[in-house]
Design a protein around this motif. Sequence first.
Motif, PDB file in Angstrom:
ATOM      1  N   UNK A  82       0.837  -1.200   0.000  1.00 52.21           N
ATOM      2  CA  UNK A  82       0.000   0.000   0.000  1.00 52.21           C
ATOM      3  C   UNK A  82       0.875   1.255   0.000  1.00 52.21           C
ATOM      4  N   UNK A  83       1.926   1.250   0.821  1.00 47.30           N
ATOM      5  CA  UNK A  83       2.823   2.400   0.876  1.00 47.30           C
ATOM      6  C   UNK A  83       3.543   2.592  -0.454  1.00 47.30           C
ATOM      7  N   UNK A  84       3.977   1.499  -1.063  1.00 48.24           N
ATOM      8  CA  UNK A  84       4.656   1.599  -2.361  1.00 48.24           C
ATOM      9  C   UNK A  84       3.739   2.252  -3.389  1.00 48.24           C
ATOM     10  N   UNK A  85       2.467   1.889  -3.366  1.00 49.89           N
ATOM     11  CA  UNK A  85       1.504   2.477  -4.299  1.00 49.89           C
ATOM     12  C   UNK A  85       1.255   3.947  -3.974  1.00 49.89           C
ATOM     13  N   UNK A  86       1.326   4.304  -2.695  1.00 49.29           N
ATOM     14  CA  UNK A  86       1.201   5.717  -2.315  1.00 49.29           C
ATOM     15  C   UNK A  86       2.412   6.511  -2.804  1.00 49.29           C
ATOM     16  N   UNK A  87       3.602   5.927  -2.656  1.00 49.14           N
ATOM     17  CA  UNK A  87       4.812   6.591  -3.141  1.00 49.14           C
ATOM     18  C   UNK A  87       4.771   6.775  -4.659  1.00 49.14           C
ATOM     19  N   UNK A  88       4.133   5.826  -5.352  1.00 46.10           N
ATOM     20  CA  UNK A  88       4.002   5.901  -6.809  1.00 46.10           C
ATOM     21  C   UNK A  88       2.825   6.763  -7.237  1.00 46.10           C
ATOM     22  N   UNK A  89       2.137   7.368  -6.252  1.00 47.76           N
ATOM     23  CA  UNK A  89       0.988   8.254  -6.493  1.00 47.76           C
ATOM     24  C   UNK A  89      -0.148   7.548  -7.228  1.00 47.76           C
ATOM     25  N   UNK A  90      -0.334   6.252  -6.863  1.00 48.10           N
ATOM     26  CA  UNK A  90      -1.467   5.502  -7.408  1.00 48.10           C
ATOM     27  C   UNK A  90      -2.624   5.435  -6.411  1.00 48.10           C
ATOM     28  N   UNK A  91      -2.314   5.458  -5.130  1.00 49.95           N
ATOM     29  CA  UNK A  91      -3.360   5.494  -4.102  1.00 49.95           C
ATOM     30  C   UNK A  91      -3.020   6.598  -3.099  1.00 49.95           C
ATOM     31  N   UNK A  92      -4.018   6.986  -2.320  1.00 49.61           N
ATOM     32  CA  UNK A  92      -3.786   7.909  -1.208  1.00 49.61           C
ATOM     33  C   UNK A  92      -4.705   7.503  -0.071  1.00 49.61           C
ATOM     34  N   UNK A  93      -4.351   7.929   1.117  1.00 52.67           N
ATOM     35  CA  UNK A  93      -5.170   7.684   2.297  1.00 52.67           C
ATOM     36  C   UNK A  93      -5.720   9.020   2.761  1.00 52.67           C
ATOM     37  N   UNK A  94      -7.031   9.132   2.806  1.00 52.92           N
ATOM     38  CA  UNK A  94      -7.692  10.371   3.212  1.00 52.92           C
ATOM     39  C   UNK A  94      -8.629  10.057   4.371  1.00 52.92           C
ATOM     40  N   UNK A  95      -8.252  10.514   5.571  1.00 51.47           N
ATOM     41  CA  UNK A  95      -9.084  10.223   6.738  1.00 51.47           C
ATOM     42  C   UNK A  95      -9.198   8.744   7.009  1.00 51.47           C
ATOM     43  N   UNK A  96      -8.109   8.011   6.757  1.00 51.84           N
ATOM     44  CA  UNK A  96      -8.015   6.560   6.957  1.00 51.84           C
ATOM     45  C   UNK A  96      -8.715   5.764   5.861  1.00 51.84           C
ATOM     46  N   UNK A  97      -9.281   6.441   4.882  1.00 51.58           N
ATOM     47  CA  UNK A  97      -9.941   5.753   3.777  1.00 51.58           C
ATOM     48  C   UNK A  97      -8.985   5.621   2.595  1.00 51.58           C
ATOM     49  N   UNK A  98      -8.955   4.442   1.994  1.00 51.57           N
ATOM     50  CA  UNK A  98      -8.081   4.191   0.844  1.00 51.57           C
ATOM     51  C   UNK A  98      -8.777   4.641  -0.432  1.00 51.57           C
ATOM     52  N   UNK A  99      -8.092   5.476  -1.201  1.00 48.21           N
ATOM     53  CA  UNK A  99      -8.638   5.952  -2.471  1.00 48.21           C
ATOM     54  C   UNK A  99      -7.628   5.706  -3.582  1.00 48.21           C
ATOM     55  N   UNK A 100      -8.099   5.176  -4.695  1.00 49.81           N
ATOM     56  CA  UNK A 100      -7.246   4.990  -5.870  1.00 49.81           C
ATOM     57  C   UNK A 100      -7.346   6.250  -6.720  1.00 49.81           C
ATOM     58  N   UNK A 101      -6.196   6.856  -7.029  1.00 51.35           N
ATOM     59  CA  UNK A 101      -6.201   8.116  -7.776  1.00 51.35           C
ATOM     60  C   UNK A 101      -5.652   7.947  -9.194  1.00 51.35           C
TER      61      UNK A 101
END
Length: 224
Positions: free
Chosen positions: A36-55
Amino acid sequence: MRVTLAEEIMLLSLDDESGQAKDRWTVGWIVAGGLLLELALAERVRVDGNRVEVVDTSSTGDALLDDRLEAIAAWAGSARAATVAAWLRKDQLKSIEATLAGLCARGIVTEERHRALGLFPVRRFPEADGTVERELRERLNRVVLEDAEPDLRTAGLIGLLHGARLHRLAFPGEPRKRVEPRMAAVAEGQWAAEAVQDTIRATQVAIMAATAAASAAAAAAAVS
């Protein structure tokens, strides 16, 4: 050879000779968290208020990450509570299998199968190429034991390990009191964008909550 954060965590957990995973239950959570963190670093997902969102659903160029991105996108679109904790709980076993398959495909570990007592199937993953793990441990040593400045991914890895209290996986020969303060400082440092830090914090909270619940259940079972 570039490997993902999840694969690095898996390598740290595997005994080089026996191929058995240490702390497998907790490791499952942080392997999923590493993806999950790797995908966040790659700007594919983000966590907003503990909710996982695919961007962004475009390919990362890594088959393991692309597979988990597709799974998260399908899940997040239909789940009522698409939280980090819910995803880690759902995906930990699949993440371990996918990560081990990736390590085998790269020739870093090999898979062995046999039956214990002739009855129970056992799988082991002894190391085949120790180069990746050696370089990984040298990098962790430089940051934690020698106070070198961490790069983004190393800081993220240390944050996950510290949050899960798995200091001994990375530093099996060091007293906890020597490594824990530095790992905490790295984990709490402002080394990444806020969205990435949110992913780390949410993962840490989910792991700590799950670990506490498991400990409480074990204690209750022992009393009864």
